[in-house]
Design an enzyme around this catalytic site. Structure first.
Site, PDB file in Angstrom:
ATOM      1  N   GLN A  70      -0.483   5.082  21.077  1.00 33.51           N
ATOM      2  CA  GLN A  70      -0.185   5.600  19.742  1.00 33.51           C
ATOM      3  C   GLN A  70      -1.302   6.568  19.352  1.00 33.51           C
ATOM      4  O   GLN A  70      -2.459   6.355  19.707  1.00 33.51           O
ATOM      5  CB  GLN A  70      -0.021   4.465  18.709  1.00 33.51           C
ATOM      6  CG  GLN A  70      -1.231   3.626  18.396  1.00 33.51           C
ATOM      7  CD  GLN A  70      -1.448   2.473  19.364  1.00 33.51           C
ATOM      8  OE1 GLN A  70      -1.229   2.595  20.571  1.00 33.51           O
ATOM      9  NE2 GLN A  70      -1.935   1.363  18.842  1.00 33.51           N
ATOM     10  N   VAL A 105      -9.874   1.637  12.753  1.00 28.62           N
ATOM     11  CA  VAL A 105     -10.110   1.737  14.188  1.00 28.62           C
ATOM     12  C   VAL A 105     -11.479   2.330  14.542  1.00 28.62           C
ATOM     13  O   VAL A 105     -12.156   1.832  15.443  1.00 28.62           O
ATOM     14  CB  VAL A 105      -8.926   2.483  14.866  1.00 28.62           C
ATOM     15  CG1 VAL A 105      -8.821   3.921  14.420  1.00 28.62           C
ATOM     16  CG2 VAL A 105      -9.015   2.403  16.362  1.00 28.62           C
ATOM     17  N   TYR A 140       0.836  -1.204   0.000  1.00 30.89           N
ATOM     18  CA  TYR A 140       0.000   0.000   0.000  1.00 30.89           C
ATOM     19  C   TYR A 140       0.873   1.257   0.000  1.00 30.89           C
ATOM     20  O   TYR A 140       0.744   2.115  -0.875  1.00 30.89           O
ATOM     21  CB  TYR A 140      -0.906  -0.036   1.234  1.00 30.89           C
ATOM     22  CG  TYR A 140      -1.897   1.102   1.326  1.00 30.89           C
ATOM     23  CD1 TYR A 140      -3.000   1.165   0.477  1.00 30.89           C
ATOM     24  CD2 TYR A 140      -1.746   2.110   2.283  1.00 30.89           C
ATOM     25  CE1 TYR A 140      -3.919   2.196   0.571  1.00 30.89           C
ATOM     26  CE2 TYR A 140      -2.659   3.143   2.383  1.00 30.89           C
ATOM     27  CZ  TYR A 140      -3.752   3.190   1.530  1.00 30.89           C
ATOM     28  OH  TYR A 140      -4.654   4.220   1.623  1.00 30.89           O
ATOM     29  N   ASN A 184     -14.238  -0.206  13.693  1.00 29.75           N
ATOM     30  CA  ASN A 184     -14.053  -1.361  14.577  1.00 29.75           C
ATOM     31  C   ASN A 184     -14.634  -1.095  15.965  1.00 29.75           C
ATOM     32  O   ASN A 184     -15.420  -1.878  16.496  1.00 29.75           O
ATOM     33  CB  ASN A 184     -12.548  -1.586  14.780  1.00 29.75           C
ATOM     34  CG  ASN A 184     -12.102  -2.884  14.181  1.00 29.75           C
ATOM     35  OD1 ASN A 184     -12.760  -3.410  13.300  1.00 29.75           O
ATOM     36  ND2 ASN A 184     -10.994  -3.396  14.677  1.00 29.75           N
ATOM     37  N   PHE A 185     -14.222   0.031  16.548  1.00 30.69           N
ATOM     38  CA  PHE A 185     -14.674   0.373  17.907  1.00 30.69           C
ATOM     39  C   PHE A 185     -16.195   0.535  17.949  1.00 30.69           C
ATOM     40  O   PHE A 185     -16.856   0.038  18.863  1.00 30.69           O
ATOM     41  CB  PHE A 185     -14.006   1.670  18.384  1.00 30.69           C
ATOM     42  CG  PHE A 185     -12.566   1.506  18.810  1.00 30.69           C
ATOM     43  CD1 PHE A 185     -11.997   0.253  18.975  1.00 30.69           C
ATOM     44  CD2 PHE A 185     -11.771   2.627  19.068  1.00 30.69           C
ATOM     45  CE1 PHE A 185     -10.670   0.102  19.376  1.00 30.69           C
ATOM     46  CE2 PHE A 185     -10.451   2.488  19.468  1.00 30.69           C
ATOM     47  CZ  PHE A 185      -9.895   1.225  19.620  1.00 30.69           C
ATOM     48  N   GLY A 245       3.151   1.461  -3.041  1.00 29.93           N
ATOM     49  CA  GLY A 245       2.291   1.614  -4.224  1.00 29.93           C
ATOM     50  C   GLY A 245       1.843   3.063  -4.358  1.00 29.93           C
ATOM     51  O   GLY A 245       1.894   3.661  -5.434  1.00 29.93           O
TER      52      GLY A 245
HETATM   53  N1  LIG Z   1     -10.436   6.458   4.276  1.00 29.18           N
HETATM   54  C1  LIG Z   1      -9.265   6.945   4.651  1.00 29.18           C
HETATM   55  O1  LIG Z   1      -9.061   7.266   5.816  1.00 29.18           O
HETATM   56  C2  LIG Z   1      -8.164   7.125   3.620  1.00 29.18           C
HETATM   57  C3  LIG Z   1      -6.949   7.658   4.062  1.00 29.18           C
HETATM   58  C4  LIG Z   1      -5.930   7.843   3.138  1.00 29.18           C
HETATM   59  C5  LIG Z   1      -6.127   7.547   1.802  1.00 29.18           C
HETATM   60  N2  LIG Z   1      -7.309   7.035   1.400  1.00 29.18           N
HETATM   61  C6  LIG Z   1      -7.455   6.706  -0.040  1.00 29.18           C
HETATM   62  O2  LIG Z   1      -8.715   7.091  -0.524  1.00 29.18           O
HETATM   63  C7  LIG Z   1      -9.190   6.142  -1.479  1.00 29.18           C
HETATM   64  C8  LIG Z   1     -10.567   5.641  -1.073  1.00 29.18           C
HETATM   65  O3  LIG Z   1     -10.469   5.013   0.203  1.00 29.18           O
HETATM   66  P1  LIG Z   1     -11.746   4.438   0.959  1.00 29.18           P
HETATM   67  O4  LIG Z   1     -11.523   4.628   2.396  1.00 29.18           O
HETATM   68  O5  LIG Z   1     -12.977   4.975   0.332  1.00 29.18           O
HETATM   69  O6  LIG Z   1     -11.576   2.876   0.632  1.00 29.18           O
HETATM   70  P2  LIG Z   1     -12.623   1.830   0.061  1.00 29.18           P
HETATM   71  O7  LIG Z   1     -11.965   0.489   0.127  1.00 29.18           O
HETATM   72  O8  LIG Z   1     -13.943   1.989   0.719  1.00 29.18           O
HETATM   73  O9  LIG Z   1     -12.771   2.284  -1.443  1.00 29.18           O
HETATM   74  C9  LIG Z   1     -11.900   1.888  -2.475  1.00 29.18           C
HETATM   75  C10 LIG Z   1     -12.726   1.586  -3.707  1.00 29.18           C
HETATM   76  O10 LIG Z   1     -11.851   1.249  -4.787  1.00 29.18           O
HETATM   77  C11 LIG Z   1     -12.385   0.101  -5.463  1.00 29.18           C
HETATM   78  N3  LIG Z   1     -11.260  -0.579  -6.105  1.00 29.18           N
HETATM   79  C12 LIG Z   1     -10.199  -1.198  -5.511  1.00 29.18           C
HETATM   80  N4  LIG Z   1      -9.370  -1.670  -6.445  1.00 29.18           N
HETATM   81  C13 LIG Z   1      -9.884  -1.341  -7.655  1.00 29.18           C
HETATM   82  C14 LIG Z   1      -9.483  -1.559  -8.993  1.00 29.18           C
HETATM   83  N5  LIG Z   1      -8.369  -2.219  -9.285  1.00 29.18           N
HETATM   84  N6  LIG Z   1     -10.275  -1.080  -9.984  1.00 29.18           N
HETATM   85  C15 LIG Z   1     -11.428  -0.417  -9.716  1.00 29.18           C
HETATM   86  N7  LIG Z   1     -11.858  -0.189  -8.456  1.00 29.18           N
HETATM   87  C16 LIG Z   1     -11.095  -0.642  -7.442  1.00 29.18           C
HETATM   88  C17 LIG Z   1     -13.047  -0.701  -4.352  1.00 29.18           C
HETATM   89  O11 LIG Z   1     -13.969  -1.653  -4.812  1.00 29.18           O
HETATM   90  C18 LIG Z   1     -13.675   0.414  -3.525  1.00 29.18           C
HETATM   91  O12 LIG Z   1     -14.950   0.752  -4.007  1.00 29.18           O
HETATM   92  C19 LIG Z   1      -8.144   5.028  -1.550  1.00 29.18           C
HETATM   93  O13 LIG Z   1      -7.311   5.261  -2.664  1.00 29.18           O
HETATM   94  C20 LIG Z   1      -7.373   5.199  -0.267  1.00 29.18           C
HETATM   95  O14 LIG Z   1      -6.048   4.769  -0.399  1.00 29.18           O
HETATM   96  C21 LIG Z   1      -8.340   6.812   2.274  1.00 29.18           C
END
Ligand SMILES: NC(=O)c1ccc[n+]([C@@H]2O[C@H](COP(=O)([O-])OP(=O)(O)OC[C@H]3O[C@@H](n4cnc5c(N)ncnc54)[C@H](O)[C@@H]3O)[C@@H](O)[C@H]2O)c1
Length: 316
Positions: free
Chosen positions: A216, A194, A152, A197-198, A155
């Site tokens: 933390q 977290v 992650y 989960n909580f 990437g």
């Molecule tokens: N939620 C957070 O706190 C947070 C923090 C930092 C970064 N992000 C970033 O924000 C974005 C959204 O996060 P989220 O919390 O909504 O996660 P999430 O898992 O709910 O949403 C990710 C979405 O991407 C889709 N997906 C995954 N791989 C795919 C692919 N290869 N092709 C097409 N669709 C694909 C999934 O089905 C899902 O709908 C992510 O890129 C994540 O890294 C989120």
């Protein structure tokens, strides 16, 4: 029939649009009158997150994996596709890296072809286990390149590199948001994040699991605040490329969060301690001076107000 597009309304592609953050963004952009194309392979996304948007004639959903090329006409692109919780992104780590790297290459290629502006949902995880505190955008991070979280973290770091190389090499209009912990309705219930989960443990009367000593710290931003920051970033002048930290700069220990959730749910759950997972960062807090200066943005929703809305969602 050919439909004429209102000049102020844009065609916007959101990858990962059926996920937690993506679904809120779809909703927000539809409310602003835009046409929204949600592209998702439903790996962690859920139909129920976007079911209420389906009757809207300006909303379209396409099942597609962004690891493969996509040919559509759009004006703007938000690249959100990527599993975001450790349980999900470690389930198939090779696919996680592919989504960030191949997926970004495909989406950047698309943006280049159709001359669209593109925003990347990057993450505070690019800072790894930080050695400076709070983290500002100039800090290069402390990331383990071969650990279980690397699929992650690395990437996303590679995706940032690709965004900036497309910008330098092809003059692509890019925006990179480094998102810190965000919570709210439509989080996946059992994905190990977290806050959800909580809440789920408290509502089910189960013990709340705190990893390590619970000392933390994390900062928690409510989803509406985050979406506002992302839209402002996309609409900012072209020279504002980021990376820009978006998150809430107040810091709570995990133990404090557990205590608040127990209080707000009125639960009788107890707190239990378990071994800290490998590579878990000790401290996280965004320095959001850049977002304040360039986007005139800062989060407004208090932890208490945000938790109440999220608890109400999980009760439903
Ligand atoms: N939620 C957070 O706190 C947070 C923090 C930092 C970064 N992000 C970033 O924000 C974005 C959204 O996060 P989220 O919390 O909504 O996660 P999430 O898992 O709910 O949403 C990710 C979405 O991407 C889709 N997906 C995954 N791989 C795919 C692919 N290869 N092709 C097409 N669709 C694909 C999934 O089905 C899902 O709908 C992510 O890129 C994540 O890294 C989120």
């Amino acid at each position: 029939m050919i439909q004429m597009k209102n000049s102020s309304n844009k065609r916007i592609l959101i990858t990962g649009g059926a996920g937690f953050l993506g679904s809120h963004l779809c909703e927000r952009l539809l409310d602003e009158g835009h046409e929204v194309l949600c592209v998702d392979n439903f790996y962690t996304g859920r139909r129920m997150n976007i079911a209420h948007l389906l009757p809207n004639p300006r909303f379209e959903v396409m099942r597609h994996d962004i690891c493969f090329p996509l040919y559509v006409e759009v004006d703007e692109l938000y690249n959100f596709a990527c599993p975001a919780s450790p349980i999900h992104y470690q389930f198939d780590p090779v696919q996680t890296t592919k989504t960030s790297v191949h997926g970004s290459i495909n989406m950047l290629g698309l943006a280049k072809r159709v001359k669209a502006k593109i925003l990347q949902a990057s993450t505070s995880e690019v800072y790894g286990d930080p050695t400076t505190h709070p983290q500002h955008e100039g800090y290069w991070g402390n990331v383990n390149p071969i650990g279980v979280r690397s699929c992650y973290d690395e990437g996303k770091r590679c995706a940032e590199t690709l965004f900036f190389d497309y910008h330098r090499q092809h003059q692509l209009k890019i925006k990179v948001a480094r998102i810190f912990n965000t919570y709210g309705p439509r989080m996946y219930p059992n994905d190990g994040r977290v806050v959800s989960n909580f809440i789920v443990q408290a509502l089910q009367g189960e013990d709340l699991t705190v990893y390590g000593s619970g000392q933390q710290t994390r900062s928690f931003c409510y989803v509406d605040d985050l979406i506002e920051g992302l839209v402002r970033l996309m609409n900012s002048p072209d020279d504002v490329t980021g990376p820009v930290n978006l998150g809430k700069p107040n810091e709570f220990t995990i133990l404090e969060l557990a205590e608040r959730v127990i209080k707000l749910t009125g639960s009788r759950s107890k707190i239990v301690f378990q071994t800290l997972p490998y590579d878990d960062p000790h401290q996280r807090r965004p320095d959001i001076s850049l977002a304040k200066e360039k986007l005139d943005w800062e989060p407004k929703v208090s932890l208490e107000a945000g938790l109440k809305k999220t608890i109400a969602y999980f009760k439903g």
